[in-house]
Design a protein around this motif. Structure first.
Motif, mmCIF file in Angstrom:
data_model
loop_
_atom_site.group_PDB
_atom_site.id
_atom_site.type_symbol
_atom_site.label_atom_id
_atom_site.label_comp_id
_atom_site.label_asym_id
_atom_site.label_seq_id
_atom_site.Cartn_x
_atom_site.Cartn_y
_atom_site.Cartn_z
ATOM 1 N N LEU A 52 26.459 52.858 -16.438
ATOM 2 C CA LEU A 52 25.745 53.744 -17.346
ATOM 3 C C LEU A 52 26.158 55.196 -17.124
ATOM 4 O O LEU A 52 26.404 55.937 -18.094
ATOM 5 C CB LEU A 52 24.236 53.580 -17.148
ATOM 6 C CG LEU A 52 23.353 54.426 -18.079
ATOM 7 C CD1 LEU A 52 23.623 54.105 -19.540
ATOM 8 C CD2 LEU A 52 21.877 54.221 -17.744
ATOM 9 N N SER A 53 26.254 55.612 -15.867
ATOM 10 C CA SER A 53 26.631 56.989 -15.576
ATOM 11 C C SER A 53 28.058 57.298 -16.006
ATOM 12 O O SER A 53 28.332 58.359 -16.578
ATOM 13 C CB SER A 53 26.477 57.283 -14.081
ATOM 14 O OG SER A 53 25.125 57.294 -13.690
ATOM 15 N N MET A 54 28.968 56.378 -15.745
ATOM 16 C CA MET A 54 30.385 56.645 -15.972
ATOM 17 C C MET A 54 30.827 56.427 -17.413
ATOM 18 O O MET A 54 31.836 56.986 -17.843
ATOM 19 C CB MET A 54 31.237 55.789 -15.031
ATOM 20 C CG MET A 54 31.012 56.048 -13.549
ATOM 21 S SD MET A 54 31.283 57.780 -13.078
ATOM 22 C CE MET A 54 33.048 57.918 -13.320
ATOM 23 N N THR A 55 30.093 55.610 -18.172
ATOM 24 C CA THR A 55 30.529 55.299 -19.534
ATOM 25 C C THR A 55 29.506 55.660 -20.606
ATOM 26 O O THR A 55 29.854 55.777 -21.781
ATOM 27 C CB THR A 55 30.847 53.798 -19.685
ATOM 28 O OG1 THR A 55 29.628 53.036 -19.650
ATOM 29 C CG2 THR A 55 31.777 53.323 -18.575
ATOM 30 N N GLY A 56 28.246 55.803 -20.211
ATOM 31 C CA GLY A 56 27.201 56.046 -21.186
ATOM 32 C C GLY A 56 26.694 54.788 -21.859
ATOM 33 O O GLY A 56 25.797 54.843 -22.705
ATOM 34 N N HIS A 57 27.249 53.629 -21.495
ATOM 35 C CA HIS A 57 26.844 52.367 -22.093
ATOM 36 C C HIS A 57 26.087 51.521 -21.067
ATOM 37 O O HIS A 57 26.567 51.337 -19.939
ATOM 38 C CB HIS A 57 28.060 51.575 -22.583
ATOM 39 C CG HIS A 57 28.840 52.283 -23.653
ATOM 40 N ND1 HIS A 57 28.325 52.539 -24.905
ATOM 41 C CD2 HIS A 57 30.103 52.787 -23.654
ATOM 42 C CE1 HIS A 57 29.230 53.164 -25.630
ATOM 43 N NE2 HIS A 57 30.321 53.337 -24.900
ATOM 44 N N PRO A 58 24.916 50.998 -21.424
ATOM 45 C CA PRO A 58 24.168 50.151 -20.492
ATOM 46 C C PRO A 58 24.801 48.780 -20.338
ATOM 47 O O PRO A 58 25.469 48.277 -21.251
ATOM 48 C CB PRO A 58 22.787 50.058 -21.145
ATOM 49 C CG PRO A 58 23.055 50.230 -22.608
ATOM 50 C CD PRO A 58 24.207 51.188 -22.704
ATOM 51 N N GLY A 292 25.799 57.282 -8.983
ATOM 52 C CA GLY A 292 26.515 57.195 -10.244
ATOM 53 C C GLY A 292 26.656 58.548 -10.916
ATOM 54 O O GLY A 292 27.712 58.886 -11.477
ATOM 55 N N ASP A 293 25.607 59.363 -10.856
ATOM 56 C CA ASP A 293 25.665 60.681 -11.485
ATOM 57 C C ASP A 293 26.626 61.608 -10.761
ATOM 58 O O ASP A 293 27.329 62.401 -11.398
ATOM 59 C CB ASP A 293 24.268 61.303 -11.525
ATOM 60 C CG ASP A 293 24.244 62.597 -12.316
ATOM 61 O OD1 ASP A 293 24.599 62.562 -13.517
ATOM 62 O OD2 ASP A 293 23.905 63.653 -11.735
ATOM 63 N N ALA A 294 26.679 61.522 -9.439
ATOM 64 C CA ALA A 294 27.628 62.354 -8.687
ATOM 65 C C ALA A 294 29.066 61.991 -9.059
ATOM 66 O O ALA A 294 29.920 62.883 -9.212
ATOM 67 C CB ALA A 294 27.398 62.178 -7.194
ATOM 68 N N MET A 295 29.337 60.707 -9.220
ATOM 69 C CA MET A 295 30.670 60.292 -9.649
ATOM 70 C C MET A 295 30.966 60.782 -11.059
ATOM 71 O O MET A 295 32.076 61.237 -11.362
ATOM 72 C CB MET A 295 30.791 58.772 -9.562
ATOM 73 C CG MET A 295 30.758 58.229 -8.149
ATOM 74 S SD MET A 295 30.859 56.426 -8.080
ATOM 75 C CE MET A 295 32.524 56.147 -8.714
ATOM 76 N N ARG A 296 29.974 60.710 -11.926
ATOM 77 C CA ARG A 296 30.146 61.207 -13.307
ATOM 78 C C ARG A 296 30.503 62.687 -13.305
ATOM 79 O O ARG A 296 31.443 63.121 -13.994
ATOM 80 C CB ARG A 296 28.859 60.982 -14.094
ATOM 81 C CG ARG A 296 28.873 61.550 -15.516
ATOM 82 C CD ARG A 296 27.487 61.518 -16.143
ATOM 83 N NE ARG A 296 26.555 62.444 -15.499
ATOM 84 C CZ ARG A 296 26.380 63.709 -15.860
ATOM 85 N NH1 ARG A 296 27.079 64.204 -16.877
ATOM 86 N NH2 ARG A 296 25.509 64.481 -15.229
ATOM 87 N N ARG A 297 29.771 63.475 -12.536
ATOM 88 C CA ARG A 297 30.027 64.915 -12.495
ATOM 89 C C ARG A 297 31.416 65.216 -11.941
ATOM 90 O O ARG A 297 32.114 66.111 -12.441
ATOM 91 C CB ARG A 297 28.968 65.609 -11.642
ATOM 92 C CG ARG A 297 27.552 65.497 -12.199
ATOM 93 C CD ARG A 297 26.560 66.217 -11.290
ATOM 94 N NE ARG A 297 26.643 67.653 -11.454
ATOM 95 C CZ ARG A 297 26.367 68.537 -10.498
ATOM 96 N NH1 ARG A 297 26.040 68.117 -9.276
ATOM 97 N NH2 ARG A 297 26.444 69.828 -10.726
ATOM 98 N N GLY A 298 31.828 64.448 -10.927
ATOM 99 C CA GLY A 298 33.169 64.644 -10.401
ATOM 100 C C GLY A 298 34.235 64.307 -11.428
ATOM 101 O O GLY A 298 35.220 65.040 -11.598
ATOM 102 N N ALA A 299 34.037 63.201 -12.139
ATOM 103 C CA ALA A 299 35.019 62.762 -13.130
ATOM 104 C C ALA A 299 35.151 63.750 -14.282
ATOM 105 O O ALA A 299 36.235 63.888 -14.867
ATOM 106 C CB ALA A 299 34.627 61.389 -13.666
ATOM 107 N N LEU A 300 34.073 64.457 -14.610
ATOM 108 C CA LEU A 300 34.080 65.364 -15.758
ATOM 109 C C LEU A 300 34.568 66.768 -15.418
ATOM 110 O O LEU A 300 34.674 67.610 -16.314
ATOM 111 C CB LEU A 300 32.683 65.440 -16.372
ATOM 112 C CG LEU A 300 32.197 64.165 -17.082
ATOM 113 C CD1 LEU A 300 30.762 64.336 -17.571
ATOM 114 C CD2 LEU A 300 33.113 63.783 -18.240
#
Length: 379
Positions: A52-58, A292-300
């Motif tokens: 969910l964090s990395m793709t926005g899809h559940p 998951g959110d920390a990985m999302r922020r790093g990826a972005l």
């Protein structure tokens, strides 16, 4: 390899995965890491949170059906190597939170990696964990190509002349200690002054002085301040997840694997020159979402960032808001904040031990003690 030829022949798909492809990728991850009795409770929390964090899809795990390695690789045929590497790392992460790690899971990870045409040093570590060879796994971590090298670039970024190993401490270097002390002269609001306050508020000793952390580990303290993460062990998981994913070099995943092995499973007894094992912190309420959110922020973030080899002193006098803007740092998700993700000057972002250390350090140095105060505007 047949699938490899397909990757060479077909047009590479570079768009973000849609909901259908996310469900397909989840099938592969779940099939690679599930044990005889299925996923563990932590895996059941972690895998949907990561997707969910990395793709926005559940992802609904109840709707995920098994898939073999060859069929999964065929479905990934239009994706490039870096995409497939990241998929494998999601599977590795979901496997490395399990102790004991079943040998059949380690075998399956290797099978999926081979089918995807991907290699990752952490697959070998997973195999050693499954065999109970944790001491050998620790040696593998220390020799890892990303963590183990001491070259001129790294020494230049750390502003020290020599290290026995990447994680060696430097406790008698007046020039290095003086460089850190100069951060106090910077205006409030700059990145460097934020780091100086961060150290004072926790009683941390700066590199170059007796009792200090290794200069390489001190690099990640700048990330705590830059990205807005406190200093509990849960925060450490967030920081290393952020750093690992902000770096386009897939070997940086070993940073996250290391802290999971320290602060969740205890596979590693010690790491990074200072940390000691303290198990169970990924099982803390809300940590799956925070990771998951920390990985999302790093990826972005904009570009690729090797925060451990960055000369932070070149950025020290810049306003922290400007540095955040320049790297494209996005805010934390509301779900991560609600789950307890706190910054260095927010409630929950410092430990009682660190508060006491700050007071003790001030008394020992004969300087006024300035108590830590919550100040969310700094985060």
């Amino acid at each position: 390899m047949i699938v490899g030829r397909l990757w060479e022949m077909d047009e590479v798909l570079l768009t973000p995965p849609d909901a259908a492809e996310v469900r397909f990728v989840a099938r592969g991850v779940v099939s690679a890491v599930g044990g005889v009795e299925g996923l563990t409770p932590l895996q059941q929390l972690l895998i949907p949170a990561l997707f969910l964090s990395m793709t926005g899809h559940p992802v609904e795990l109840a709707e995920v059906s098994p898939i073999g390695a060859a069929e999964f690789a065929a479905g990934m045929a239009r994706r490039n190597l870096i995409f497939r590497e990241r998929v494998l790392q999601i599977a590795l992460l979901a496997a490395l939170v399990v102790r004991p790690l079943p040998e059949q899971v380690a075998d399956r990870l290797r099978e999926f990696a081979d089918a995807l045409g991907v290699d990752d040093e952490m697959i070998t570590v997973a195999r050693l964990y499954a065999e109970g060879a944790v001491d050998l796994a620790a040696v593998d971590f220390s020799r890892n190509g990303y963590l183990g090298s001491v070259d001129a670039l790294r020494l230049g970024a750390l502003h020290t002349e020599g290290l026995d190993s990447s994680w060696s401490a430097v406790t008698d270097d007046p020039a290095l200690a003086g460089r850190w002390a100069e951060l106090w002269d910077l205006p409030v609001g700059t990145l460097g002054r934020g780091v100086a306050d961060f150290y004072r508020d926790r009683g941390f000793v700066t590199p170059g002085l007796p009792g200090s952390a290794p200069p390489l580990l001190a690099q990640h303290d700048w990330v705590h301040v830059l990205a807005g993460y406190g200093t509990t062990l849960e925060n450490e998981i967030e920081v290393f997840a952020f750093m690992a994913r902000a770096n386009d070099d897939p070997r940086a995943f070993s940073l996250l694997a290391m802290v999971i092995s320290l602060f969740e499973t205890g596979y590693l007894r010690a790491g990074a020159g200072l940390f000691e094992a303290d198990e169970g912190h990924l099982r803390t309420r809300g940590m799956a979402q925070r990771l998951g959110d920390a990985m999302r922020r790093g990826a972005l973030t904009r570009g690729s960032h090797d925060f451990l080899d960055l000369d932070w002193f070149a950025l020290a006098d810049r306003p922290i808001t400007v540095v955040r803007t320049e790297i494209g740092l996005v805010p934390k998700a509301d779900a991560a904040i609600a789950a307890g993700s706190a910054g260095p000057w927010q409630p929950g972002g410092i430990t009682p031990y660190q508060l006491n250390s700050s007071k003790t350090a001030a008394e020992s140095a004969g300087r006024p003690y300035i108590p830590w105060q919550p100040d969310p505007t700094r985060d």
